[in-house]
Design an enzyme around this catalytic site. Structure first.
Site, PDB file in Angstrom:
ATOM      1  N   LYS A   1       0.811  -1.223   0.000  1.00 55.97           N
ATOM      2  CA  LYS A   1       0.000   0.000   0.000  1.00 55.97           C
ATOM      3  C   LYS A   1       0.849   1.280   0.000  1.00 55.97           C
ATOM      4  O   LYS A   1       0.411   2.312  -0.491  1.00 55.97           O
ATOM      5  CB  LYS A   1      -0.945   0.016   1.203  1.00 55.97           C
ATOM      6  CG  LYS A   1      -2.106  -0.974   1.082  1.00 55.97           C
ATOM      7  CD  LYS A   1      -3.045  -0.807   2.268  1.00 55.97           C
ATOM      8  CE  LYS A   1      -4.199  -1.769   2.196  1.00 55.97           C
ATOM      9  NZ  LYS A   1      -5.187  -1.511   3.250  1.00 55.97           N
TER      10      LYS A   1
ATOM     11  N   ASP B   1     -10.190   3.165   2.158  1.00 54.92           N
ATOM     12  CA  ASP B   1     -10.421   2.752   3.553  1.00 54.92           C
ATOM     13  C   ASP B   1     -11.064   3.908   4.316  1.00 54.92           C
ATOM     14  O   ASP B   1     -11.883   3.699   5.205  1.00 54.92           O
ATOM     15  CB  ASP B   1      -9.105   2.368   4.239  1.00 54.92           C
ATOM     16  CG  ASP B   1      -8.593   1.018   3.762  1.00 54.92           C
ATOM     17  OD1 ASP B   1      -9.419   0.195   3.320  1.00 54.92           O
ATOM     18  OD2 ASP B   1      -7.373   0.793   3.819  1.00 54.92           O
TER      19      ASP B   1
END
Ligand code: ATR
Length: 292
Positions: free
Chosen positions: A75, A111
């Site tokens: 990520k 997210d």
């Protein structure tokens, strides 16, 4: 036998890069969304070794994928290969969704939106004026802390086993959102009194996750108040010891399945440019719940 028409020359490609990817539910989640919405898209898992990450990402742009998700451990590392990164992904320092437009790679962190949508949907509340305790200071905590701050929290307290990581996150929040955050030691949340100061308590650690399902970040003796909201990002099991503890005091207790669902839905919406309606989201939630 009938002709298999599920994949045609016009099928768009989406997928997931990471390592490992075998246990991800994202393929089932996204392929179910496509089926439900009647979209000609297919989502595939792609295990990538670290020394091939750059080639993989450039290759995905070269073959004109619609976009892809990024999971552990890439990520952060993926960011150096992208052409553009959204404001919240830049603040968090992590990208979990990439959209490819005219061969260019645009990075996002869904997210954030996933957490806020799930929180709103499942509690009916937002964070404006809220005092929030976040347990943990890892990757998930960063995304949640930034979401809570963006949504107008009045105060954010970070508690982490490793204090230096809590302080690092506090500095990140305070330099981007004004002086709203502070850190306290992990031992503080086992004592009485302190937890009463918070409207919302969020666990972002793995304490209580399968197979260590007896663990909890809060000591069993800690008293909570019925008007507090307790959110655990764990979804396996669906009801952790922490959530049982919260329910025994009449608190609203929310698990991490909604965040998992809405980070996926937000990514899907970025790729397709279309909104997934709440009725469809609820249907998918019920299907995913069955495979956890
Ligand atoms: P994620 O991407 O899921 O957030 P992570 O970045 O590895 O994963 O972060 C894990 C978090 O859970 C960290 O806050 C970690 O605390 P440390 O920073 O001290 O490592 C926390 N955590 C994991 N296991 C824990 C344990 N047994 N007790 C307390 N905290 C724990």
């Amino acid at each position: 036998m009938e002709l298999d028409n599920r994949i045609t020359g016009k099928t768009g490609l989406i997928g997931l890069i990471g390592n490992p990817v075998e246990h991800s539910v994202s393929p089932q989640l996204h392929n179910t969304i496509s089926r439900l919405l009647g979209k000609n898209l297919v989502y595939i898992p792609m295990k990538v070794e670290r020394d091939r990450l750059e080639n993989a990402v450039k290759g995905l742009a070269a073959i004109n994928m619609v976009g892809f998700n990024v999971t552990i451990p890439y990520k952060q590392d993926v960011m150096k290969y992208l052409d553009e990164v959204s404001k919240e992904a830049a603040i968090i320092g992590a990208v979990n969704t990439v959209k490819i437009i005219d061969g260019k790679l645009h990075g996002y962190n869904t997210d954030c939106e996933g957490f806020l949508r799930s929180f709103r949907e499942e509690t009916g509340a937002g964070f404006r004026g809220a005092r929030v305790l976040i347990i943990g200071a890892g990757g998930a905590s960063r995304a949640i802390a930034v979401s809570v701050a963006m949504d107008g929290a009045e105060g954010v307290c970070i508690v982490n086993r490793t204090p230096s990581k809590a302080i690092e996150l506090v500095n990140l929040l305070n330099s981007n959102f004004g002086d709203i955050a502070y850190a306290v030691g992990f031992e503080k949340i086992t004592g009485q009194g302190m937890l009463g100061n918070f409207d919302v308590i969020i666990n972002t650690t793995s304490l209580g996750m399968y197979p260590e399902t007896e663990a909890s970040p809060l000591d069993r003796s800690v008293k909570l108040k019925g008007n507090q909201i307790v959110y655990d990002i764990i979804y396996n099991p669906l009801k952790t010891k922490l959530l049982e503890h919260a329910e025994s005091f009449g608190c609203k207790a929310v698990n991490g399945l909604g965040m998992l669902l809405y980070q996926g839905i937000s990514a899907y919406e970025l790729w397709t440019g279309e909104k997934v309606l709440e009725a469809a989201a609820r249907k998918i939630y019920r299907l995913i719940e069955k495979i956890i």
